[in-house]
Each structure stands twice: as structure tokens, then as C-alpha cells.
Design a protein around this motif. Structure first.
Motif, short mmCIF file in Angstrom:
data_model
loop_
_atom_site.label_atom_id
_atom_site.label_comp_id
_atom_site.label_asym_id
_atom_site.label_seq_id
_atom_site.Cartn_x
_atom_site.Cartn_y
_atom_site.Cartn_z
N ALA A 58 0.90 -1.08 0.00
CA ALA A 58 0.11 -0.03 -0.01
C ALA A 58 0.86 1.29 -0.01
O ALA A 58 0.48 2.16 -0.65
CB ALA A 58 -0.97 -0.17 1.21
N ALA A 59 1.95 1.24 0.69
CA ALA A 59 2.88 2.28 0.64
C ALA A 59 3.55 2.54 -0.62
O ALA A 59 3.96 3.73 -1.03
CB ALA A 59 3.84 2.21 1.87
N LEU A 60 4.02 1.50 -1.03
CA LEU A 60 5.11 1.72 -2.39
C LEU A 60 4.38 1.80 -3.78
O LEU A 60 4.64 2.37 -4.57
CB LEU A 60 5.92 0.41 -2.46
N SER A 61 2.89 1.24 -3.73
CA SER A 61 2.52 1.22 -5.15
C SER A 61 2.01 2.63 -5.61
O SER A 61 1.43 3.42 -4.78
CB SER A 61 1.01 0.28 -4.70
N GLY A 62 2.45 2.93 -6.82
CA GLY A 62 2.11 4.31 -7.27
C GLY A 62 3.50 5.14 -6.85
O GLY A 62 3.43 6.41 -7.51
N ARG A 63 4.34 4.69 -6.04
CA ARG A 63 5.45 5.52 -5.86
C ARG A 63 6.76 5.02 -6.47
O ARG A 63 7.72 5.62 -6.19
CB ARG A 63 5.45 5.86 -4.42
N VAL A 64 6.78 3.76 -6.65
CA VAL A 64 7.97 3.12 -7.38
C VAL A 64 7.48 2.86 -8.89
O VAL A 64 6.49 2.82 -9.19
CB VAL A 64 8.30 1.94 -6.55
N GLN A 65 8.43 2.32 -9.59
CA GLN A 65 8.46 1.86 -11.03
C GLN A 65 7.34 0.88 -10.99
O GLN A 65 6.38 0.81 -11.78
CB GLN A 65 9.56 1.46 -11.69
N HIS A 66 7.46 -0.31 -10.28
CA HIS A 66 6.62 -1.40 -10.27
C HIS A 66 6.59 -2.22 -8.99
O HIS A 66 7.50 -2.13 -8.42
CB HIS A 66 6.73 -2.29 -11.62
N VAL A 67 5.53 -2.36 -8.65
CA VAL A 67 5.43 -3.52 -7.11
C VAL A 67 4.68 -4.90 -8.02
O VAL A 67 3.62 -4.87 -8.30
CB VAL A 67 4.52 -2.92 -6.16
N SER A 68 5.27 -5.83 -7.65
CA SER A 68 4.67 -7.16 -7.71
C SER A 68 4.45 -7.75 -6.45
O SER A 68 5.52 -8.12 -5.49
CB SER A 68 5.56 -8.30 -8.59
N HIS A 69 3.17 -8.10 -6.01
CA HIS A 69 2.93 -8.72 -4.92
C HIS A 69 2.68 -10.26 -4.86
O HIS A 69 1.72 -10.61 -5.57
CB HIS A 69 1.94 -7.83 -4.09
N PHE A 70 3.56 -10.91 -4.26
CA PHE A 70 3.54 -12.61 -4.50
C PHE A 70 2.54 -12.84 -3.45
O PHE A 70 3.08 -12.83 -2.20
CB PHE A 70 5.05 -12.84 -4.23
#
Ligand code: NAP
Length: 519
Positions: free
Chosen positions: A208-220
Motif C-alpha cells: 500500500a505504501a509503495l504502489s504508485g510511488r515506485v516503478q512497479h510493485v509485484s505482490h507475491f
């Protein structure tokens, strides 16, 4: 090894004779192990009761326990701020309804300074061994020094030994890879592709904190989780001024928050899957999923196949929104291996990554271990806990006299405020200390028979709980699949902690004496 010990009741007269020592009239020395939330509480309570003959041993170089160690982006406690404070030290300064990790750490630092506790803390002192002999505990530190005390309070925390799964190829990854509890803040994140493994409270907060603030988040995600919606509003300057001016304003916020009702509902769910509480959580989680996840296929991937609260319930105001942002993806295929460029899943897809974060939880059964403890007649904690960590009412153990735990095994964990729990436990421990200091006994520990009865009752109750019947695996379960958390209502816990059942310790009801210390 249990069988080696006699019943735990040791009257003054029999033991004075056998062991050749007396405690009555002596100034007791206390050792508190750990300067996290519970160790700080113990220190303050010892000081408040006039007991100054103690030290707090802390292996790290700062106080704070889990709040010192965890610094990951989004770190928040999901217990409401005003409930996540000591009852005697409310905090008008919280900026949000759910307290951010750095504010919690700052709060503990402030409290320690206010109570002049730092001078009782020995930093960089790791207790490696504790032996009970001749009525004393001898503590052996990592550096080789020894200290003798009368009473040990183990406040070593619950979740502090990271679980780092060993996945093939981890060594070949060319990016950065770490556990959520050792966040590497030297890495600039904004241009990175980040893989987060695990969707417990930690993984969900990080995504929730990183999504939209970094290039990409993959949540496994290995197992879908129920997510309870929660508000996390800000306290305005006016709110804070009101809290500072009038502590009753804080009490009012606490009384009107949904937390108390949540605790009540949670207690109902533990043993009643058809209870009103169970329906409340199920409906709220389901509504959250149905109304906030728009893509039907993503919604199905996020839909758990177990009962809410079977695992520790996740509270999040923004996870569903975050995972639906263009720079985020949910990965539900199993992890095949890690390779140089990222994580390869069972469907053959390579998820290219610059950073891999293991939000994979903790070894919840460690408690005070790897510290080695030997109690009466050489009984070892390693043996006593060989099958599972266990303790009478989560606090004390037969054959380990004058040794008490805060947030020890089988206490309430789950979604409660562990601060509140530790305060109730202190209420109980302080009464045991008073009996020792009055000279009513030389050693205080529950009897083997009462402990065995309690443990059998606890295990039977644990098998009726949602953690056992709810169809999921979680860190609540011990190696035999038995839930380790307090299997009864919170109300029962509070009642049990209000006064010891003295018969369990082989003592009569206390006589009311002038100057008796019970606080
Ligand atoms: P956790 O709840 O134990 O979750 C660990 C996650 O890692 C799970 O999703 C688990 O999947 C996954 N995982 C573990 N090994 C894996 C593997 N080999 N491959 C793939 N996935 C794997 O850990 P946590 O999120 O760090 O939370 C631990 C506890 O800390 C919480 O339950 C809570 O008590 C406390 N906490 C509290 C707060 C708070 O706000 N109060 C915040 C953070 C943490 P499975 O579900 O499939 O096993």
C-alpha cells in the motif's frame, strides 16, 4: 524432564532448611530482559512501586523492540493509536488514528526519558543463559559477564526472529534482497521494480505504501487474506490541543472508537463461527472485497477460501486501491525459483525485479529462545518447550520459580493491543512479587498438577477456535497444528489476570497486611 521436579509449592520453612537461604526482609534484585514495550512497562512499574534494585538488559543499542527493528515503508500499528499506549501515559500527540511506526518509537523514547528509565537499561547486553540455583537466578551475558538476581522478568517479545524462506537461486539474484524487518534505507526506491513476498499485515502495508510511488510493485500472494476496511484519519492541531488540555477527551475518543466492540466481536469469533461477531467481520470483509475490487478476475484471486479471523485479520484502508494501480500487480502463481533477473513463477513467467522483500513473517515459537534457561534441579527450558512453548496463564512455568514472562506463550495475541495485555499481566505478576517479598514463600511457580490441568484445558479449548476450525494455516498454529493463542475471551483473560488463583501456587489467600505492595 517435568517428572524430575516435585510439586512447585515450596513453603518458607521447608526450603529455608533444605536450601539454606531466606528471602524475607531481603532487598530483591530484579532483571528485566528486553527494553521493548513490555520491558519498559516492567521498568516503570518497578520504579513506581519503589523497587530500584533492577536492570533492564537489552541486546540492541536502542529501546523499542519491534518498533526499533521494523522501519519498512508504510509501517503502522493497526490497533488505534490511543489504545496502543500505556494506560498511565496517554499520548495527545498522535497524528493519526492508527499510529505510524516512527511515532510509536518516538513515544517509547519519550516515556523512557520521562520516567528516567535509561539509567536502568544496559544496552548491548544479551542474556545467553539463565540458571536457577540456591534461590537465585544467575544470568550469563554474551560478553561473558555474570549477574545474580532474585527475580527475572522476560520481556523478550513475540515476533522477532525473522522467517526467511530459502528459495532456490536466492544467491544468484543481482538486485537487493532483504527481510521486511531489515529494510535497507540506503536504496532509492522510486525507479525500482520491487517484489514483495507475503501478504500478512506487513506485506499489505508495504504494498500500500509503495504502489504508485515506485516503478512497479509485484505482490507475491500464496494464500489470499481477508481485509477489514478501516479509517486512518489525521488528528488536527485542534484535536491535539484538546487532548493536551483535557485527558478526558482522549478517553472519549477511546470509548467511542470501534476498538472495544472489535475486541468483543473478536472474542465471540474465536469460539463461535456463527456468532454475531463472526457475521460482522465476515460481512464487512466481504463487502470490502466486493465493492472495492473492480476487476472480477482480480477479485477472485483476492478472495480467501477460509473464514475471516482464521489468520490474523488484516486491517487496511488502502490495500485494494493500491493493488489496482497501474504500477502494481498481484502474482498468485507459486514461486518456482529466484534467478539473476527476478522471480520465476510456476507458469514459467519471469517477474523482473530490482529488489525482493521477504515480508514472510517470523518464527512465532521462539519467544525468549535462543536464550538457554535452566530452572529448579536443572530442568531445562529446551526440554520443557521441546514440543511447544507453554506456560501457566502465559506467565509462569513450574520448575522455573521467580521467573515471569510478559507476552509469553499462549497469551492473547491476534488483533489486540499488546500494551494493554502486558499491563494486565503486570497486574498479576506484581501480586506474585508481593507474596515473595512478604516472605509467604521462597520460590513462586505454579504447581505441576495445576499447570498440567491448565494446559490440557487450553489445548481442548484451542481445538474449538476459529484458528483450528477455520480452514487455514497461520503462525498461530504450533508444530502439531494446535493454536497457540489464548483460546478464550478477552474478558476471561482480564478476569484471570486480576488476581492469581493462589492455590495454583500452593499458597493460601493473602492476608491483608499494611504496606503490602500490589500495584
Ligand atoms: P505473517 O502474518 O506471518 O505473514 C507472512 C506472509 O508470508 C504470509 O502471507 C505467508 O503466506 C507468506 N510466506 C511465508 N513463507 C512464504 C514462502 N516460502 N513463499 C511464499 N510466501 C510465504 O507475517 P507479517 O505480515 O510480518 O506479520 C506478522 C505479525 O506481525 C502479524 O500477524 C502481526 O501480529 C504483526 N504485525 C502487526 C502489525 C500491526 O499493524 N499491528 C503490522 C505488521 C505486523 P501464507 O499465508 O500462505 O503462509
Amino acid at each position: 524432564m517435568q517428572g524430575l521436579a516435585s510439586e512447585a509449592v515450596h513453603s518458607v520453612s521447608s526450603l529455608e532448611y533444605k536450601r539454606g537461604y531466606r528471602l524475607e526482609g531481603r532487598s530483591f534484585r530484579f532483571a528485566v530482559i528486553g527494553a521493548g514495550m513490555a520491558g519498559i512497562l516492567a521498568g516503570i512499574k518497578l520504579l513506581e512501586s519503589g523497587r530500584r534494585n533492577f536492570l533492564i538488559y537489552e541486546k540492541a543499542d536502542r529501546i523499542g523492540g519491534t518498533w526499533r527493528e521494523n522501519t519498512y515503508p508504510g509501517l503502522t500499528c493497526d490497533v488505534p493509536s490511543h489504545h496502543y499506549t500505556y494506560s498511565f501515559e496517554r499520548n495527545p500527540e498522535w497524528t493519526r488514528q492508527l499510529p505510524p511506526g516512527p511515532e510509536i518509537q518516538a513515544y517509547f523514547e519519550r516515556v523512557c526519558a520521562k520516567y528516567d528509565l535509561f539509567r536502568y537499561i544496559r544496552f548491548g547486553e544479551e542474556v545467553e543463559q539463565a540458571h536457577f540455583e540456591q534461590g537465585h537466578w544467575t544470568l550469563l551475558m554474551k560478553g561473558g559477564t555474570e549477574t545474580k538476581v532474585d527475580v527475572v522478568i522476560a520481556a523478550t517479545g513475540v515476533l522477532h526472529h525473522p522467517n526467511m524462506p530459502q528459495i532456490d537461486g536466492m544467491g544468484s539474484f543481482r538486485g537487493d534482497l532483504f527481510h521486511s524487518s531489515s529494510w535497507d534505507h540506503s536504496i532509492e526506491l522510486s525507479d525500482k521494480r520491487i517484489g514483495i513476498i507475503g501478504n500478512g499485515s506487513t506485506g499489505v502495508q508495504i504494498v500500500a505504501a509503495l504502489s504508485g510511488r515506485v516503478q512497479h510493485v509485484s505482490h507475491f500472494q500464496r494464500t489470499a487474506q481477508w481485509i477489514m476496511p478501516v479509517k486512518n484519519g489525521f488528528y488536527s492541531e485542534e484535536d491535539k490541543a484538546r487532548f493536551r488540555a483535557d485527558p478526558a477527551a482522549i478517553t472519549e475518543v477511546m470509548e467511542t472508537s470501534k476498538y472495544r466492540a472489535g475486541v468483543e466481536g473478536y472474542s465471540q469469533v474465536i469460539t463461535g463461527q456463527d456468532s454475531e461477531g463472526a457475521r460482522y467481520f465476515r460481512d464487512a470483509c466481504l463487502h470490502n472485497l466486493e465493492s472495492n475490487v473492480h476487476n472480477p478476475s482480480l477479485r477472485e484471486q483476492l478472495r480467501p477460501d477460509h473464514e475471516p479471523l482464521c489468520k490474523r485479520l488484516i486491517f487496511s484502508p488502502d490495500y485494494y486501491a493500491a493493488i489496482q494501480l497501474p504500477g502494481a500487480s498481484l502474482v498468485t502463481e507459486g514461486i518456482e525459483h529466484v534467478e539473476e533477473g527476478g522471480i520465476r513463477t510456476a507458469d514459467g513467467v519471469l517477474h523482473e525485479l530490482d529488489i525482493i522483500v521477504f515480508a514472510s513473517g517470523y518464527h512465532a515459537d521462539a519467544f525468549m529462545r535462543p536464550m538457554q534457561v535452566w530452572g529448579r534441579d536443572g530442568v531445562s527450558l529446551a526440554d520443557f518447550w521441546m514440543r511447544r512453548p507453554r506456560a501457566y496463564l502465559a506467565i509462569s512455568m513450574p520448575d522455573f520459580p521467580n521467573f515471569f514472562m510478559l507476552n509469553g506463550p499462549n497469551g492473547p495475541v491476534g488483533n489486540f493491543s499488546l500494551i494493554e495485555i502486558a499491563e494486565h499481566q503486570w497486574c498479576y505478576i506484581s501480586q506474585l512479587l508481593a507474596r515473595l517479598e512478604q516472605g509467604d514463600c521462597l520460590e513462586i511457580a505454579p504447581s505441576q498438577s495445576r499447570f498440567k490441568e491448565f494446559e490440557a484445558e487450553r489445548i481442548a479449548a484451542a481445538k474449538t477456535t476459529i484458528w483450528y476450525t477455520g480452514g487455514c494455516k497461520s503462525w498461530y498454529l504450533d508444530a502439531d497444528g494446535i493454536p497457540a493463542s489464548w483460546p478464550w475471551s478477552f474478558e476471561r483473560f482480564v478476569r484471570e489476570m486480576s488476581e492469581p488463583d493462589w492455590r495454583a501456587f500452593g499458597l493460601d489467600e493473602p492476608s491483608t497486611r499494611e504496606g503490602q505492595r500490589v500495584e
